[in-house]
Design a protein around this motif. Structure first.
Motif, PDB file in Angstrom:
ATOM      1  N   TRP A  39       0.816  -1.199   0.000  1.00 37.35           N
ATOM      2  CA  TRP A  39       0.000   0.000   0.000  1.00 37.35           C
ATOM      3  C   TRP A  39       0.860   1.264   0.000  1.00 37.35           C
ATOM      4  O   TRP A  39       0.601   2.203  -0.744  1.00 37.35           O
ATOM      5  CB  TRP A  39      -0.919  -0.043   1.224  1.00 37.35           C
ATOM      6  CG  TRP A  39      -1.802   1.138   1.403  1.00 37.35           C
ATOM      7  CD1 TRP A  39      -2.882   1.480   0.650  1.00 37.35           C
ATOM      8  CD2 TRP A  39      -1.675   2.148   2.401  1.00 37.35           C
ATOM      9  NE1 TRP A  39      -3.450   2.637   1.131  1.00 37.35           N
ATOM     10  CE2 TRP A  39      -2.721   3.068   2.213  1.00 37.35           C
ATOM     11  CE3 TRP A  39      -0.780   2.351   3.451  1.00 37.35           C
ATOM     12  CZ2 TRP A  39      -2.898   4.178   3.020  1.00 37.35           C
ATOM     13  CZ3 TRP A  39      -0.965   3.447   4.260  1.00 37.35           C
ATOM     14  CH2 TRP A  39      -2.012   4.343   4.044  1.00 37.35           C
ATOM     15  N   THR A  40       1.890   1.307   0.826  1.00 42.26           N
ATOM     16  CA  THR A  40       2.736   2.503   0.894  1.00 42.26           C
ATOM     17  C   THR A  40       3.518   2.712  -0.400  1.00 42.26           C
ATOM     18  O   THR A  40       3.759   3.847  -0.796  1.00 42.26           O
ATOM     19  CB  THR A  40       3.708   2.439   2.083  1.00 42.26           C
ATOM     20  OG1 THR A  40       4.488   1.267   1.999  1.00 42.26           O
ATOM     21  CG2 THR A  40       2.967   2.488   3.397  1.00 42.26           C
ATOM     22  N   ARG A  41       3.903   1.631  -1.070  1.00 46.93           N
ATOM     23  CA  ARG A  41       4.599   1.776  -2.354  1.00 46.93           C
ATOM     24  C   ARG A  41       3.659   2.314  -3.423  1.00 46.93           C
ATOM     25  O   ARG A  41       4.046   3.148  -4.241  1.00 46.93           O
ATOM     26  CB  ARG A  41       5.187   0.439  -2.803  1.00 46.93           C
ATOM     27  CG  ARG A  41       6.501   0.096  -2.145  1.00 46.93           C
ATOM     28  CD  ARG A  41       7.164  -1.074  -2.848  1.00 46.93           C
ATOM     29  NE  ARG A  41       6.289  -2.247  -2.913  1.00 46.93           N
ATOM     30  CZ  ARG A  41       6.277  -3.237  -2.016  1.00 46.93           C
ATOM     31  NH1 ARG A  41       7.105  -3.206  -1.010  1.00 46.93           N
ATOM     32  NH2 ARG A  41       5.455  -4.259  -2.141  1.00 46.93           N
ATOM     33  N   LYS A  42       2.414   1.828  -3.424  1.00 51.95           N
ATOM     34  CA  LYS A  42       1.459   2.233  -4.466  1.00 51.95           C
ATOM     35  C   LYS A  42       1.025   3.695  -4.343  1.00 51.95           C
ATOM     36  O   LYS A  42       0.855   4.378  -5.342  1.00 51.95           O
ATOM     37  CB  LYS A  42       0.227   1.330  -4.447  1.00 51.95           C
ATOM     38  CG  LYS A  42       0.474  -0.005  -5.063  1.00 51.95           C
ATOM     39  CD  LYS A  42      -0.801  -0.810  -5.165  1.00 51.95           C
ATOM     40  CE  LYS A  42      -0.484  -2.137  -5.830  1.00 51.95           C
ATOM     41  NZ  LYS A  42      -1.686  -2.936  -6.031  1.00 51.95           N
ATOM     42  N   ILE A  43       0.817   4.148  -3.112  1.00 51.21           N
ATOM     43  CA  ILE A  43       0.336   5.520  -2.970  1.00 51.21           C
ATOM     44  C   ILE A  43       1.484   6.518  -2.809  1.00 51.21           C
ATOM     45  O   ILE A  43       1.250   7.718  -2.844  1.00 51.21           O
ATOM     46  CB  ILE A  43      -0.660   5.661  -1.803  1.00 51.21           C
ATOM     47  CG1 ILE A  43       0.003   5.389  -0.459  1.00 51.21           C
ATOM     48  CG2 ILE A  43      -1.858   4.794  -2.006  1.00 51.21           C
ATOM     49  CD1 ILE A  43      -0.850   5.766   0.726  1.00 51.21           C
ATOM     50  N   GLY A  44       2.698   6.026  -2.619  1.00 56.11           N
ATOM     51  CA  GLY A  44       3.854   6.912  -2.528  1.00 56.11           C
ATOM     52  C   GLY A  44       3.856   7.785  -1.292  1.00 56.11           C
ATOM     53  O   GLY A  44       3.888   9.010  -1.393  1.00 56.11           O
ATOM     54  N   VAL A  45       3.801   7.166  -0.139  1.00 51.02           N
ATOM     55  CA  VAL A  45       3.809   7.933   1.114  1.00 51.02           C
ATOM     56  C   VAL A  45       5.198   8.497   1.374  1.00 51.02           C
ATOM     57  O   VAL A  45       6.204   8.048   0.817  1.00 51.02           O
ATOM     58  CB  VAL A  45       3.345   7.079   2.317  1.00 51.02           C
ATOM     59  CG1 VAL A  45       1.928   6.621   2.146  1.00 51.02           C
ATOM     60  CG2 VAL A  45       4.264   5.913   2.540  1.00 51.02           C
TER      61      VAL A  45
END
Length: 113
Positions: A39-45
């Protein structure tokens, strides 16, 4: 001795159940960690949030290891108590031991006859 055998079987059952529960808990936690990483990779946090997730994951792993170590220690203690009882070194609650009667005699306060 039948009671001790039954007790050992009950302890083994509890140990198996707890180990299975811990393994299941670890699987769920690993899935959550994997989901959060994806999830963090996909949304670019931001890297700051990513560091927080890594700390959270480390706390999960440490807590899991600590709990497993604690449970294993307690089961080792219980198994030691059972072994001592099987070898006749256990404390019998219903009968007074020879050391208690010796302590009374040594103190000089013997019961009146």
């Amino acid at each position: 001795m039948q009671a001790m055998k039954t007790t050992r079987l009950a302890i083994e059952l509890q140990k198996t159940i707890l180990n299975g529960t811990l393994e299941t808990m670890a699987l769920f936690q690993d899935q959550v960690i994997e989901f959060n990483d994806c999830w963090t990779r996909k949304i670019g946090v931001s890297p700051q949030i990513n560091a927080s997730f890594e700390q959270w994951q480390a706390m999960f792993r440490k807590g899991r290891a600590d709990l497993k170590r604690y449970i294993d220690t307690q089961f080792s203690t219980i198994e030691g108590i059972c072994s001592a009882a099987e070898n006749g070194r256990g404390v019998v609650a219903c009968e007074p031991s020879a050391t208690h009667s010796g302590a009374v005699k040594a103190s000089g306060s013997q019961p009146a006859r």
